[in-house]
Design a protein around this motif. Structure first.
Motif, mmCIF file in Angstrom:
data_model
loop_
_atom_site.group_PDB
_atom_site.id
_atom_site.type_symbol
_atom_site.label_atom_id
_atom_site.label_comp_id
_atom_site.label_asym_id
_atom_site.label_seq_id
_atom_site.Cartn_x
_atom_site.Cartn_y
_atom_site.Cartn_z
ATOM 1 N N SER A 17 0.831 -1.202 0.000
ATOM 2 C CA SER A 17 0.000 0.000 0.000
ATOM 3 C C SER A 17 0.870 1.258 0.000
ATOM 4 C CB SER A 17 -0.913 0.005 1.231
ATOM 5 O OG SER A 17 -1.688 1.178 1.273
ATOM 6 N N GLY A 18 0.532 2.208 -0.864
ATOM 7 C CA GLY A 18 1.281 3.458 -0.959
ATOM 8 C C GLY A 18 2.339 3.461 -2.045
ATOM 9 N N THR A 19 2.588 2.309 -2.675
ATOM 10 C CA THR A 19 3.606 2.232 -3.726
ATOM 11 C C THR A 19 3.131 2.950 -4.988
ATOM 12 O OG1 THR A 19 4.363 0.096 -2.886
ATOM 13 C CG2 THR A 19 5.005 0.684 -5.143
ATOM 14 N N HIS A 20 4.015 3.745 -5.593
ATOM 15 C CA HIS A 20 3.730 4.393 -6.864
ATOM 16 C C HIS A 20 4.284 3.545 -8.004
ATOM 17 C CE1 HIS A 20 3.029 8.002 -4.362
ATOM 18 N NE2 HIS A 20 2.303 8.427 -5.387
ATOM 19 N N LEU A 21 3.400 3.180 -8.929
ATOM 20 C CA LEU A 21 3.868 2.491 -10.140
ATOM 21 C C LEU A 21 4.534 3.478 -11.089
ATOM 22 C CD1 LEU A 21 0.911 0.064 -10.880
ATOM 23 C CD2 LEU A 21 3.299 -0.592 -10.695
ATOM 24 N N PHE A 22 3.944 4.643 -11.243
ATOM 25 C CA PHE A 22 4.528 5.711 -12.050
ATOM 26 C C PHE A 22 3.837 7.027 -11.684
ATOM 27 C CE2 PHE A 22 1.447 3.382 -14.725
ATOM 28 C CZ PHE A 22 0.476 4.352 -14.905
ATOM 29 N N HIS A 23 4.472 8.116 -12.079
ATOM 30 C CA HIS A 23 3.941 9.449 -11.810
ATOM 31 C C HIS A 23 3.464 10.096 -13.105
ATOM 32 C CE1 HIS A 23 5.279 9.638 -7.589
ATOM 33 N NE2 HIS A 23 6.375 9.008 -8.008
ATOM 34 N N ARG A 24 2.540 10.997 -12.981
ATOM 35 C CA ARG A 24 2.024 11.706 -14.148
ATOM 36 C C ARG A 24 3.156 12.479 -14.827
ATOM 37 N NH1 ARG A 24 -0.805 16.775 -14.689
ATOM 38 N NH2 ARG A 24 -0.493 17.086 -12.448
ATOM 39 N N GLY A 25 3.223 12.327 -16.157
ATOM 40 C CA GLY A 25 4.256 13.012 -16.933
ATOM 41 C C GLY A 25 5.498 12.181 -17.173
ATOM 42 N N HIS A 26 5.657 11.060 -16.423
ATOM 43 C CA HIS A 26 6.816 10.189 -16.631
ATOM 44 C C HIS A 26 6.578 9.303 -17.857
ATOM 45 C CE1 HIS A 26 8.468 10.448 -12.244
ATOM 46 N NE2 HIS A 26 8.355 11.612 -12.833
ATOM 47 N N ALA A 27 7.678 8.951 -18.536
ATOM 48 C CA ALA A 27 7.574 8.092 -19.719
ATOM 49 C C ALA A 27 7.340 6.644 -19.282
ATOM 50 C CB ALA A 27 8.838 8.190 -20.555
ATOM 51 N N GLY A 28 6.600 5.891 -20.115
ATOM 52 C CA GLY A 28 6.354 4.479 -19.804
ATOM 53 C C GLY A 28 5.894 3.710 -21.019
ATOM 54 N N ASN A 29 6.115 2.398 -21.015
ATOM 55 C CA ASN A 29 5.671 1.532 -22.124
ATOM 56 C C ASN A 29 5.094 0.222 -21.602
ATOM 57 O OD1 ASN A 29 7.931 0.215 -21.233
ATOM 58 N ND2 ASN A 29 9.073 0.342 -23.158
ATOM 59 N N THR A 30 4.603 0.245 -20.356
ATOM 60 C CA THR A 30 4.124 -0.969 -19.712
ATOM 61 C C THR A 30 2.634 -0.857 -19.417
ATOM 62 O OG1 THR A 30 6.273 -1.213 -18.649
ATOM 63 C CG2 THR A 30 4.488 -2.556 -17.792
ATOM 64 N N MET A 31 1.915 -1.959 -19.659
ATOM 65 C CA MET A 31 0.499 -2.046 -19.307
ATOM 66 C C MET A 31 0.359 -2.865 -18.031
ATOM 67 S SD MET A 31 -2.531 -3.921 -21.455
ATOM 68 C CE MET A 31 -3.954 -4.574 -20.570
ATOM 69 N N TYR A 32 -0.699 -2.584 -17.266
ATOM 70 C CA TYR A 32 -0.915 -3.286 -16.010
ATOM 71 C C TYR A 32 -2.345 -3.810 -15.937
ATOM 72 C CZ TYR A 32 3.348 -0.843 -14.652
ATOM 73 O OH TYR A 32 4.627 -0.366 -14.604
ATOM 74 N N VAL A 33 -2.478 -5.001 -15.375
ATOM 75 C CA VAL A 33 -3.778 -5.593 -15.077
ATOM 76 C C VAL A 33 -3.804 -5.875 -13.578
ATOM 77 C CG1 VAL A 33 -5.368 -7.503 -15.484
ATOM 78 C CG2 VAL A 33 -3.937 -6.649 -17.359
ATOM 79 N N ILE A 34 -4.867 -5.455 -12.894
ATOM 80 C CA ILE A 34 -4.948 -5.645 -11.446
ATOM 81 C C ILE A 34 -5.450 -7.052 -11.153
ATOM 82 C CG2 ILE A 34 -5.963 -4.786 -9.301
ATOM 83 C CD1 ILE A 34 -6.353 -2.087 -10.714
#
Length: 348
Positions: free
Chosen positions: A49-66
């Motif tokens: 709990s509280g972990t950031h996967l990424f922040h707004r404006g950061h570059a990324g190329n990964t999709m996530y499924v909960i």
């Protein structure tokens, strides 16, 4: 039921069917088949709990499924925060276009498990079940478009609210300014009142070397007689005429004030004995000019003036006492004249 009635019901039902179909397309929850396919190639990642996967404006190329838990998407700019649960997905643009700036930040709001899929995983998904993936991509594109439309509407609504708030702030500021002017202004003459004078003196004290140097205290002679003979409207006109004369004498840093009744004052920021004498004589001359032109109801009445140079190190009460004493002497000598305070350096 007639054919026309049946057709009407069909027409009413079709929009609902379209909306349900659209909702299914743009919904972010995977079907059972999609979930099984993505689980085959995705890598599980535990998120406290509280972990950031990424922040707004950061570059990324990964999709996530909960898989379990809850992920919060924060779009910033006072926009609505989204909470996603099991089998919902996000970050799918990473699979479609590769590196791109995230439009939202993603954070686990409770202990969660997610599947991570990158561009290589996407290629394997295409090879394994292109038909199912094509349907997923169609839903994804529709969902992206829908989300963007929602964001645009939210931004427009926020901009509208901001414009409304700015308009209200402008109106409130205007009202406060108007109220402040009313508080410090004499309603009849438009000159400063006693409160306005006090605020003026307060501003002078706050500014170095800006204290007034000269004071004229002006009082109308025979003003009660004007009121008694011609009425209060005539008396008001007399006061307004005196105010207009004082206003014409005062320069920008000076202040003309109605102290109350038929008593006025003029504080001159930059003054010496000659300029004070000239100002007082101008007032008397202007009054005489109006008296000479009056026929019947008077527009003004004679005035007496107490004149003094003032010491910036002393306060208003001392200035007023000296000018008032000079005004009393002018009245005692018959009025319609100026008289200097005895404390003046010289008497003209």
């Amino acid at each position: 039921m007639t054919g026309k009635g049946a057709a009407a019901i069909m027409c009413e039902q079709e929009p609902d069917i379209d909306r349900k179909a659209m909702a299914e397309i743009v919904h972010a929850i995977l079907s059972n088949g999609e979930s099984a396919l993505f689980s085959e190639f995705g890598r599980q990642r535990k998120l406290p709990s509280g972990t950031h996967l990424f922040h707004r404006g950061h570059a990324g190329n990964t999709m996530y499924v909960i898989v379990s838990g809850c992920i919060e998407l924060d779009f910033g700019e006072d926009l609505v925060v989204k909470s996603l649960g099991p089998n919902e997905f996000f970050g799918e643009l990473g699979l479609l276009i590769g590196d791109h700036q995230r439009t939202a930040g993603a954070r686990a709001v409770q202990d969660s498990i997610v599947l991570e899929l990158d561009h290589d995983d996407f290629q394997r998904l295409v090879d394994r079940d292109p038909g199912l993936l094509a349907y997923f991509l169609r839903r994804t594109i529709m969902r992206v478009v829908s989300n963007e439309q929602v964001l645009i509407r939210q931004l427009r609504r926020r901009n509208h609210d901001l414009e409304t708030a700015l308009d209200n702030l402008y109106v409130t500021t205007h009202q406060l300014t108007h109220t402040r002017e009313l508080v410090r202004t004499d309603e009849l003459t438009g000159l400063h009142n006693r409160r306005g004078l006090a605020l003026y003196l307060q501003d002078c004290r706050a500014q170095e070397n800006s204290a007034p140097q000269g004071l004229l205290l002006i009082d109308c002679d025979q003003f009660k007689q004007v009121n008694d003979v011609h009425g209060h409207q005539a008396g008001d006109r007399v006061l307004q005429s005196v105010a207009n004369i004082l206003r014409s004498v005062a320069t920008e840093p000076d202040v003309a004030c109605r102290l109350g009744g038929d008593e006025f004052c003029l504080l001159l920021r930059s003054a010496d004995q000659d300029s004070l004498q000239h100002a007082a004589e101008f007032i008397l001359s202007a009054v005489h000019g109006l008296i000479d032109r009056a026929h019947g109801v008077p527009h003004v009445c004679p005035v007496s003036i107490g004149v003094c140079l003032i010491d910036p190190q002393t306060d208003w009460s001392e200035w007023y006492a000296r000018a008032d004493n000079a005004l009393y002497q002018a009245k005692r000598l018959g009025g319609n004249r100026l008289h200097w305070s005895r404390s003046a350096t010289a008497t003209p």
